[in-house]
Each structure stands twice: as C-alpha cells, then as structure tokens.
Scaffold this motif. Sequence first.
Motif, PDB file in Angstrom:
ATOM      1  N   SER A   1     -11.146   4.847  14.908  1.00  0.00           N
ATOM      2  CA  SER A   1     -10.214   4.729  13.792  1.00  0.00           C
ATOM      3  C   SER A   1     -10.565   5.613  12.621  1.00  0.00           C
ATOM      4  O   SER A   1     -11.697   6.080  12.464  1.00  0.00           O
ATOM      5  N   TRP A   2      -9.593   5.794  11.737  1.00  0.00           N
ATOM      6  CA  TRP A   2      -9.809   6.521  10.498  1.00  0.00           C
ATOM      7  C   TRP A   2     -10.701   5.727   9.546  1.00  0.00           C
ATOM      8  O   TRP A   2     -11.069   6.242   8.490  1.00  0.00           O
ATOM      9  N   ASP A   3     -11.070   4.494   9.928  1.00  0.00           N
ATOM     10  CA  ASP A   3     -11.983   3.717   9.084  1.00  0.00           C
ATOM     11  C   ASP A   3     -13.446   4.054   9.389  1.00  0.00           C
ATOM     12  O   ASP A   3     -14.347   3.339   9.000  1.00  0.00           O
ATOM     13  N   HIS A   4     -13.653   5.165  10.106  1.00  0.00           N
ATOM     14  CA  HIS A   4     -14.973   5.722  10.428  1.00  0.00           C
ATOM     15  C   HIS A   4     -15.707   5.008  11.558  1.00  0.00           C
ATOM     16  O   HIS A   4     -16.824   5.390  11.879  1.00  0.00           O
ATOM     17  N   THR A   5     -15.108   3.960  12.115  1.00  0.00           N
ATOM     18  CA  THR A   5     -15.840   3.225  13.156  1.00  0.00           C
ATOM     19  C   THR A   5     -15.155   3.310  14.507  1.00  0.00           C
ATOM     20  O   THR A   5     -13.984   3.685  14.611  1.00  0.00           O
ATOM     21  N   LEU A   6     -15.936   2.913  15.528  1.00  0.00           N
ATOM     22  CA  LEU A   6     -15.366   2.728  16.863  1.00  0.00           C
ATOM     23  C   LEU A   6     -15.637   1.276  17.243  1.00  0.00           C
ATOM     24  O   LEU A   6     -16.651   0.699  16.818  1.00  0.00           O
ATOM     25  N   ARG A   7     -14.740   0.693  17.984  1.00  0.00           N
ATOM     26  CA  ARG A   7     -14.955  -0.685  18.428  1.00  0.00           C
ATOM     27  C   ARG A   7     -14.763  -0.760  19.925  1.00  0.00           C
ATOM     28  O   ARG A   7     -13.876  -0.118  20.471  1.00  0.00           O
TER      29      ARG A   7
ATOM     30  N   VAL B   1       0.056   5.460  -5.176  1.00  0.00           N
ATOM     31  CA  VAL B   1       0.229   5.902  -3.795  1.00  0.00           C
ATOM     32  C   VAL B   1      -0.070   7.396  -3.648  1.00  0.00           C
ATOM     33  O   VAL B   1      -0.719   7.833  -2.710  1.00  0.00           O
ATOM     34  N   ASN B   2       0.397   8.182  -4.636  1.00  0.00           N
ATOM     35  CA  ASN B   2       0.249   9.626  -4.508  1.00  0.00           C
ATOM     36  C   ASN B   2      -1.077  10.189  -4.996  1.00  0.00           C
ATOM     37  O   ASN B   2      -1.479  11.273  -4.601  1.00  0.00           O
ATOM     38  N   ARG B   3      -1.740   9.455  -5.907  1.00  0.00           N
ATOM     39  CA  ARG B   3      -3.065   9.871  -6.371  1.00  0.00           C
ATOM     40  C   ARG B   3      -3.953   8.635  -6.333  1.00  0.00           C
ATOM     41  O   ARG B   3      -4.327   8.092  -7.375  1.00  0.00           O
ATOM     42  N   PRO B   4      -4.319   8.175  -5.120  1.00  0.00           N
ATOM     43  CA  PRO B   4      -5.099   6.937  -5.042  1.00  0.00           C
ATOM     44  C   PRO B   4      -6.450   7.081  -5.733  1.00  0.00           C
ATOM     45  O   PRO B   4      -7.046   8.151  -5.694  1.00  0.00           O
ATOM     46  N   PRO B   5      -6.932   6.002  -6.332  1.00  0.00           N
ATOM     47  CA  PRO B   5      -8.260   6.043  -6.967  1.00  0.00           C
ATOM     48  C   PRO B   5      -9.329   6.244  -5.902  1.00  0.00           C
ATOM     49  O   PRO B   5      -9.086   5.982  -4.720  1.00  0.00           O
ATOM     50  N   PRO B   6     -10.516   6.701  -6.292  1.00  0.00           N
ATOM     51  CA  PRO B   6     -11.577   6.920  -5.301  1.00  0.00           C
ATOM     52  C   PRO B   6     -11.880   5.631  -4.554  1.00  0.00           C
ATOM     53  O   PRO B   6     -11.859   4.545  -5.126  1.00  0.00           O
ATOM     54  N   GLY B   7     -12.147   5.754  -3.257  1.00  0.00           N
ATOM     55  CA  GLY B   7     -12.447   4.583  -2.446  1.00  0.00           C
ATOM     56  C   GLY B   7     -11.221   4.022  -1.766  1.00  0.00           C
ATOM     57  O   GLY B   7     -11.321   3.288  -0.786  1.00  0.00           O
ATOM     58  N   VAL B   8     -10.055   4.379  -2.246  1.00  0.00           N
ATOM     59  CA  VAL B   8      -8.828   3.896  -1.598  1.00  0.00           C
ATOM     60  C   VAL B   8      -8.282   5.033  -0.728  1.00  0.00           C
ATOM     61  O   VAL B   8      -7.941   6.088  -1.245  1.00  0.00           O
ATOM     62  N   PRO B   9      -8.218   4.839   0.594  1.00  0.00           N
ATOM     63  CA  PRO B   9      -7.717   5.923   1.451  1.00  0.00           C
ATOM     64  C   PRO B   9      -6.237   6.193   1.169  1.00  0.00           C
ATOM     65  O   PRO B   9      -5.474   5.274   0.893  1.00  0.00           O
ATOM     66  N   SER B  10      -5.857   7.450   1.233  1.00  0.00           N
ATOM     67  CA  SER B  10      -4.476   7.809   0.967  1.00  0.00           C
ATOM     68  C   SER B  10      -3.606   7.433   2.161  1.00  0.00           C
ATOM     69  O   SER B  10      -3.919   7.757   3.290  1.00  0.00           O
ATOM     70  N   VAL B  11      -2.502   6.732   1.922  1.00  0.00           N
ATOM     71  CA  VAL B  11      -1.612   6.360   3.028  1.00  0.00           C
ATOM     72  C   VAL B  11      -0.705   7.515   3.421  1.00  0.00           C
ATOM     73  O   VAL B  11       0.017   7.424   4.398  1.00  0.00           O
ATOM     74  N   LEU B  12      -0.744   8.584   2.637  1.00  0.00           N
ATOM     75  CA  LEU B  12       0.156   9.699   2.916  1.00  0.00           C
ATOM     76  C   LEU B  12      -0.496  10.776   3.762  1.00  0.00           C
ATOM     77  O   LEU B  12       0.154  11.705   4.208  1.00  0.00           O
TER      78      LEU B  12
ATOM     79  N   ARG C   1       0.809  -1.223   0.000  1.00  0.00           N
ATOM     80  CA  ARG C   1       0.000   0.000   0.000  1.00  0.00           C
ATOM     81  C   ARG C   1       0.839   1.268   0.000  1.00  0.00           C
ATOM     82  O   ARG C   1       0.407   2.294  -0.497  1.00  0.00           O
ATOM     83  N   HIS C   2       2.038   1.172   0.574  1.00  0.00           N
ATOM     84  CA  HIS C   2       2.915   2.347   0.604  1.00  0.00           C
ATOM     85  C   HIS C   2       3.827   2.400  -0.608  1.00  0.00           C
ATOM     86  O   HIS C   2       4.717   3.234  -0.682  1.00  0.00           O
ATOM     87  N   GLY C   3       3.595   1.501  -1.536  1.00  0.00           N
ATOM     88  CA  GLY C   3       4.306   1.562  -2.802  1.00  0.00           C
ATOM     89  C   GLY C   3       5.705   0.990  -2.783  1.00  0.00           C
ATOM     90  O   GLY C   3       6.492   1.261  -3.696  1.00  0.00           O
ATOM     91  N   TYR C   4       6.059   0.178  -1.770  1.00  0.00           N
ATOM     92  CA  TYR C   4       7.413  -0.368  -1.738  1.00  0.00           C
ATOM     93  C   TYR C   4       7.520  -1.698  -2.479  1.00  0.00           C
ATOM     94  O   TYR C   4       8.609  -2.173  -2.768  1.00  0.00           O
ATOM     95  N   LEU C   5       6.371  -2.291  -2.738  1.00  0.00           N
ATOM     96  CA  LEU C   5       6.309  -3.544  -3.492  1.00  0.00           C
ATOM     97  C   LEU C   5       5.224  -3.395  -4.536  1.00  0.00           C
ATOM     98  O   LEU C   5       4.171  -2.807  -4.250  1.00  0.00           O
TER      99      LEU C   5
END
Lengths: 481, 353
Positions: free
Chosen positions: B344-350, A203-214, A92-96
Amino acid sequence: MPIPPRASPLAMAAGPASHGGCPRAQMPHLSKMERVVVSMQDPDQGVKMRSQRLLITVIPHAVTGSDVVEWLIQKYCISEEEALHLGVLLVRHGYLYALREPRSPGLQLDETLYRFQTPYFWTSTLWPAAELDYAIYLAKKNIRKQGALVDHEKEHYDQLHRKINHTWDLVVMQAREQLRAAKQRRKGDRLVIACQEQTYWLVNRPPPGVPSVLEQGPGRGSGMARRVQMTKNTDFYKQEIECCTKALGRIRVKSSVCLEAYLKFSSQHRPHDPIMSGCLPSNPWITDDDTYWAMNAPNVAAPTKLRVERWGFSFRELLADPVGRANFMDFLRKEFSAENLSFWEACEELRHGGQAQIPTLVDSVYQQFLAPGAARWVNIDSQTMERTLEGLRQPHRYVLEDAQLHIYMLMKKDSYPRFLKSDMYKGLLAEAMILPETKRRVFPFMWKPRHSSLSPALPPASASVEPVAAAGGPGGAEGEA
Amino acid sequence: MATDGLHENETLASLKSEAESLKGKLEEERAKLHDVELHQVAERVEALGQFVMKTRRTLKGHGNKVLCMDWCKDKRRIVSSSQDGKVIVWDSFTTNKEHAVTMPCTWVMACAYAPSGCAIACGGLDNKCSVYPLTFDKNESMAAKKKSVAMHTNYLSACSFTNSDMQILTASGDGTCALWDVESGQLLQSFHGHGADVLCLDLAPSETGNTFVSGGCDKKSMVWDMRSGQCVQAFETHESDVNSVRYYPSGDAFASGSDDATCRLYDLRADREVAIYSKESIIFGASSVDFSLSGRLLFAGYNDYTINVWDVLKGARVSILFGHENRVSTLRVSPDGTAFCSGSWDHTLRVWA
C-alpha cells in the motif's frame, strides 16, 4: 439549498487561475463521490438536515456524522464500518466539512455538524489549484491573523512571496479587496465561505503528515511522466481492423459450456485451496507452524494424498509437480517411452532458455532425439519430422515447437491416461500421507519462534542441507510453561 | 500537396469508421453464443459462508509508498518496490529483510522474483528493467552485478520472468510490451496495439502455448501471442484505465481491475466478458486483482484503502478487509494459495490468511 458562493471569490483576471477543471475522465471516483453527495442533499431522499447555532447566527443545512453514516448504510446496504469508511473518504476529499474547529480528518459520530462543499470548490471543477490563488488565500489569512500563520502555511507564504515577488502587490491588493467585500456579507455567509475555502485548501495543500488525496502517480496527469496518446494514424487503425477481422473469423464456444467449466474447475480444486478449505496440519501463516511447507516441499519423498490426487486433474498439473513428473518418468521407462518426456523437457529448455544457448541446445536435441539412428529417437509423424528437420537449417527458439506439441499430445492422450490407471499410480495414492489436523494452539499468547528457511539464492554448497522443519503441534513451546 | 492532405484525412477517417463498425460487428458476433449468465449457472453452487481473513504479518521498512510486490516460488519470500527507489527482499514468514537495493530512480513501479529464486527484476521511471542477482556475499554489493535488460521510451509499469530466469516480459508507459533475453539484453519481440500506456500484464498458465494478457490506459485488455507478436484477442468493456490483469487458474479466462471501480471476468473461449464485480458503494478504482488457488475467490485491492473479496461464480462480494491506511497498490496470492500479500501507499505490506 446550500448557500451559493459569491460570484468570483478568487482572482479570475489575475492570471493562471481556475481553468477547464480537472480531466474528470482521469479521476472517475470524483464524479461518483459527487453523485453520492448530491443524493445526500436530496430534499426527500437525502440526509436529514439540521441547523447549526453559532451564538446569534444560524447556519442551515447541516448534517451530523451519524446521520450520514446511517444514510449510507440504508442506501447501499453496507455495514456501519464500511459506511463510516466511506464517510471519512468524503471528508478527506473535501466534499464534507465541519463548521467548527478543530477539523479532524475523520468523521465524528458525536453532535459535530457538517455541511456539503459547494460545487464551485469541488476538486473536479477547480483543479489543479493555482499558485496565485493560494498566495491570495494565505495573504488573507495573514492579514486577518496579523502574521500568526500556522507553521507550514507560514513556510508556503514566505516561499510564494519570494517566488512571485514581482506581483506581490497584486496579491496583497486582491486579498484586501476580498476581505473588504466579505465584511459586507452576513456573518453566516462569511463563516460558511471561509469554511468552504479552507476545506478546498486542506485538500489541495494538505498540511505535513497528511497524505494528499489528489496524488495519482506517474502517467495519470501528475506531471511526472506524461500520459501517452499513441498517434492514431493509418497504421494504428489498419492494425485494429486486422485484429477485428481475425477476431470475427474466430471459433467461439457457447457461454454455457465455458461457464460450466468454471464450476467444475472450482469444485475440483476446492479441497486444494487453503483459503477455501484450510490445509493440514495447519496454515503456517495462522499458526506460525511451517510443517505444511515441509510436507509439501518440491521434492519431498512422501507426497501427501491431496498432492497425488492433483496429478489426476490434468496432464499439465502432473508435469508441473516435480514429484509427479519424476513418477511419470519412471512409469514411461517401464513402457520404454521415457525419451518422449526427455525430449519434451529439452524442448522446454530451448523455448525458455537464453538466446546465446540456442544453437548448442538445438544441436544437442537433434543429436539425441531426431537424427537417424539417434540413441533416444522420438517417434514423430513424418510430416512434422520433415518440417522440423527443414527448420533446423536455421535454428531459432521455436524451431522444435511443432515436434514438441506432437510429442506432448501423444503423452497426454496415450501415456497419461494409462499412468492414471496403472498400479504404480494407484499404489502412490494408497501410500500417500493424510495429515492429522494440528489443533489451534491452546495458549495463543505464547510466542512461538518462527523458523527461517534457507534462501533459494544461497550457493549450492550450503543449500544441500534441507531446511529444518519446525517442531509441529502444541507440544513444542508450551512444555516450558 | 493540398489534395494529398485531403486524401489522407479521408483515408484516416474512413479507416477509423471501418474499425468502429468492425468492432460493432464483433460485439454482435460475441453476443450470439452468449446463452446464459454466470450467476445463473452458479445458482446451484453452494453460497460461501462467513469469511474471516486477518492480517497475519505486517512488513514495515519502506520509507514511502509501496508500489509493487511479487512472491518467490518458495511460498514465503517476497520482493517489494517503492516510490523512494528502494527494492527489498523479505522472508515474510519471519518478517526479516534479506536484501535491499536502492535504484537510481524514484517510483519503482514494477518488480518480479525470478523462478529460481536467485534474482529479482525491477524498474520504473528509469524506463528500464534491471535484473539483480541475489547475493549473500557481504563483500559484494548487489548493485555491482546489476544487469540492465529492457529499455523503453517511457516508464516501466510491469515486468515478469517467463518460465525461466532467462527471459523477461515488460509493459511500459510507452504503449508497448516487450520480451527480452536477460543475458544479452536483446529485444526478442515487441507487442504494439495499445492506444496508450500499458499498465499491467500476466503470463498464461498454458501447457502448450505462449500467450499473455496486458491491460492499459486505453481501457483495453489484449491477449498476445509471444512468438508472433500478434494480438490474438482484445476486449474493451471497461470504462476507464485497466490497472491489473490476472489469469484464472485454468488459463481459460482472466480477470481485470479498473479505475471504473469494477473488476471483470473475460472468457477466452467464449471470447467475451462474462461477469462484472461491482457494488454501488465501491467508488474507487481497483488497482490490483488475484485469484485464490481454486479460482473461486477474487481478491481485489482498491484505491479507497480496502480489499474486497468476490465470489467469482456468484458475483457477490463475500467480504471487505480494512487495515491499510492509504490506497492498496499491489496484491498477489502466494504460490501455494495459503495467503495473499497486499502492498500500500501507507508504506507497508500485509500478509493475510
């Protein structure tokens, strides 16, 4: 050795492209991940390398997801679950990255092969990603795919086209140039570089629905609220010097003494720690049965044995418990020293009360407890009394602190130990309830209604009704089965 | 005047080096009485067995990252705040939402429940801390009775009521902490000394004193006297931002969690760091820490979406809990120690038990 990138795949001259790199100090986890992937690529101790065959091309130095996981398990002595979790984070962080489409955000444990991202494209080298570089990347993709970009990329492309319209010719020119130069490379290299670049942009411009790890949150370089750097002026250092000087003069206790205290505290409190020792009749969160809370309500008539025992741990614990405190007050009445506790309570009210109430409270305390001939006069030593009376001329929140401390220590050293030895306390211990354990419900799939409780925020009228305790034990719902 | 400038620079430089050398001396002094390590003392303590904790409740309803949460004294209600400006009060036992407020700002990074259970406090990018009395009256909106209490010059990162509903302690990105009178909004005391944003604070469970600890982006944890505003103790052993501080239940120590991926324990009487909780495989920062009731366990939420459970005495990790799908931003043990809640940043609490 990973295939080295071309000299400058991105337009360096054209504008605000890669600069200094990300402030590594603000993202220490990136440096740590980088150390991990570097170890993974060690020729002797690293992950087993394989080759990926793509038609007639052979891409060397690829690894499988399983080998990565296995390596992590061995290296860090962790479970497979944890190793897989770490592997996914590396992806997810783009190292692999996976060589073949589709590139899922996880780490596949089948025969999918992965390669390590080149350091040039590491987040810590090349962050934040420049808009111009993204425009060139999308332009290249657009040209290659003849206009068929994925939705979100098409959107970004159009947006950028509008935004940097004035230099769009430059963008297209750069894109064309890079594509032309790429054609001159071997097919294998071309493929790898395309993957590297794509991974970087995922990683730097994630598609919609994918949270940015940065994303970092305010104050950590995201630009929303700048991190504050206090002016390190003379005042700042003077304060540090003062603080250090005072600290040097401090009386310290030997570590062995301090650490022994933790052992004592933890073992003494262990039976009272529901997570360590469970709780009777059962933990409400686990069995949905809130009897435990009903039995341990703040002002319950019959406290449990554990609760009464706790009053003996320290004076603070006794006072913190409303039932404990009420019993202690009864005891003090018998000893004709109840005014001490009342005085202490009044001082607490002052200390933690509203600013506006201070004058009234101070006056009321004085009249009740300190004035000569006061109805509930407290016995404070003359020095403290003198200081206190002096301070009362200009009442403030802490004016009674010395007197309060004196009375507190008096109760703690004198009345409290006597309370613990008294028949009254011993009687309470003997009478106190020991609850039987409620067995885990035999039919776990039966839904047990969770009773609500009255909110503390409800107005006093409705709060006079005690919350209904749930029907305890397995007998309740199962009867209907 | 050119000479004045030179003089000032010399003074600044000499003050800085004096401060550095004093800090060095302080570390030497602290080391003198350090005659044993915690894990050595704990050798004779029984090791902990298998640890099974599961998610018992999942609270869904926030539309964006959960940033902070706090328990009510009734042991089941909680307040939580999120990036989208929403603050929600839940009965987490039944998972019912009881109240909701929309703040006029995003990133509500701090929230707290009042000791009486009748109000909540929250704030974030609005640089303020506001108190909302909780009302069940359908005709009244909570926002109508909102009281603006604290004013900082940068974001609010943490807030806590003291022993009553009438005073609030705040920490801010402006590098200071402050104590406020709720009724009037008056500033009662301010605390200066951090060199950068203050990210967290915790009140000491003391019987007689008024102290609290704060942690910040300057890697320091500082203990303050609430009455005088003075820093009474400071510790600087973390290698990165201190995200969370929490007192050990006896009040004689506190734990901190940091972006350097470690949690540390500092003893106040020994005046030094006495334990580090870390593992090579733990790479991401610890965002939030809290102790179990007896202080034997330390729960820590991390930015790698996991929660690690540490044996405070032996220093070993006892368990790792998976479940959240994005970083864990906040974690608190319930007032009676029966469970802990993570946001969490996943919008939930547990809620875990």
